[in-house]
Design a protein around this motif. Structure first.
Motif, PDB file in Angstrom:
ATOM      1  N   GLY A   1       0.823  -1.209   0.000  1.00  0.00           N
ATOM      2  CA  GLY A   1       0.000   0.000   0.000  1.00  0.00           C
ATOM      3  C   GLY A   1       0.849   1.247   0.000  1.00  0.00           C
ATOM      4  N   ASP A   2       0.354   2.278   0.688  1.00  0.00           N
ATOM      5  CA  ASP A   2       1.075   3.546   0.777  1.00  0.00           C
ATOM      6  C   ASP A   2       2.084   3.435   1.906  1.00  0.00           C
TER       7      ASP A   2
ATOM      8  N   GLN B   1       1.847   2.778  -4.904  1.00  0.00           N
ATOM      9  CA  GLN B   1       1.509   1.537  -4.212  1.00  0.00           C
ATOM     10  C   GLN B   1       2.748   0.644  -4.164  1.00  0.00           C
TER      11      GLN B   1
ATOM     12  N   GLU C   1       7.778  -1.233  -6.661  1.00  0.00           N
ATOM     13  CA  GLU C   1       6.635  -0.397  -7.054  1.00  0.00           C
ATOM     14  C   GLU C   1       6.418  -0.614  -8.548  1.00  0.00           C
TER      15      GLU C   1
END
Length: 319
Positions: free
Chosen positions: A98-99, A140, A158
């Motif tokens: 995720g972030d 992400q 990424e």
């Protein structure tokens, strides 16, 4: 927001059935900010809520998510920012998606110490947030890290969702332990990506230590190569804590072919207890060129050239 809080309260009330836990934390700021990039001094307010969800499976596998909701422009509703990641972990191994930080940022230590309500002490053109190549695509990131004793390592990727370019790959190493009576931390990070023949890579090292007398020191160095053009950065941070008072200063400089961008920041914090803190921050920038030319520039003034100063003063609250 009332509906969100009501739903969250319901989750907490029933979390025991799933052997899970939902925690709510928050922060808020109020004060005044000013600087060369503003027409006049302005009032500053900010607030956010963080939801931390965690659980454990029967086999000992832990899992969870972290979601940060920050006030949107104009104070209307909320928007998801900063932290929106999911993880699973077992023993010393963790997979996060995720972030989240890539392996470079995960390993490197920033030189900013303390806080200010507008982050003025860390948003000058000499500051490096060590984000490396994070955000090259959609932001992400998948990162696997493993810790054993005083050592940790991580790998990250990424992906370009369009399938046009290769992923951003990263690797990082960290050491945290005691050496000669000092608390010592060392970080090494590397990331690279090939953007259609334009190779970009960044590598760096950071060292930090804390002394018994309340003094803290952090130094980092990184080198970014953009299609054969090299940009170097170094930064130094010093902080001193005595009882409720923390005073810190940092300096950083980017240098490359024909330019030098530098800046420094100062922060003064006084802890009033109970989660309330008085914060003052000041930042000064001197930029020959916009760092955005090289795809860099994490700071508030990273996309512009020239000299800029800013300050902020107010109260920071944590709940």
């Amino acid at each position: 927001m009332k509906k969100i809080l009501f739903a969250t309260t319901a989750l907490v009330a029933t979390a025991g059935f799933a052997a899970a836990e939902v925690k709510i934390t928050g922060s808020a700021e109020m004060g005044i900010i000013d600087g060369d990039d503003l027409a006049t001094a302005q009032f500053h307010t900010d607030t956010d809520i963080t939801f931390t969800l965690s659980g454990e499976a029967d086999n000992g596998l832990t899992f969870g998510s972290k979601i940060k909701l920050e006030e949107a422009a104009g104070g209307i509703a909320t928007s998801v920012e900063d932290d929106f990641a999911v993880f699973v972990a077992y023993g010393g191994a963790t997979l996060t998606m995720g972030d989240t930080d890539g392996a470079f940022d995960w390993a490197m230590k920033e030189v900013g110490i303390g806080g200010s309500i507008a982050d003025d002490h860390t948003t000058h053109t000499g500051f490096n947030f060590n984000s490396g190549l994070d955000g090259t695509f959609d932001g992400q990131i998948a990162r696997f890290d493993y810790s054993f004793d005083a050592f940790s390592f991580a790998i990250s990727a990424e992906i370009d969702d369009s399938g046009t370019f290769d992923p951003v790959w990263g690797i990082g190493f960290k050491y945290s332990g005691e050496l000669a009576g000092l608390d010592l931390g060392v970080g090494l990070g590397y990331q690279s990506v090939d953007l259609g023949g334009a190779d970009i890579e960044v590598m760096g090292i950071s060292v930090d230590t804390t002394f018994d007398n309340g003094l803290q020191a952090i130094v980092n160095y990184s080198e970014t190569d953009v299609a054969g053009t090299t940009v170097d950065h170094w930064g130094l941070g010093l902080g001193y804590t005595m009882n409720a008072l923390t005073v810190s200063a940092n300096y950083g400089e980017y240098s490359g072919p024909g330019f030098s961008n530098s800046g420094y920041g100062v922060a003064v914090n006084y802890d009033l207890g109970g989660g309330l803190e008085v914060q003052f921050g000041y930042g000064s920038s001197d930029a020959d060129i916009p760092l955005a030319v090289f795809g860099l520039g994490d700071g508030r003034f990273g996309a512009v050239a020239g000299s800029n100063d800013s300050y902020s003063f107010g109260l920071a609250m944590s709940f």
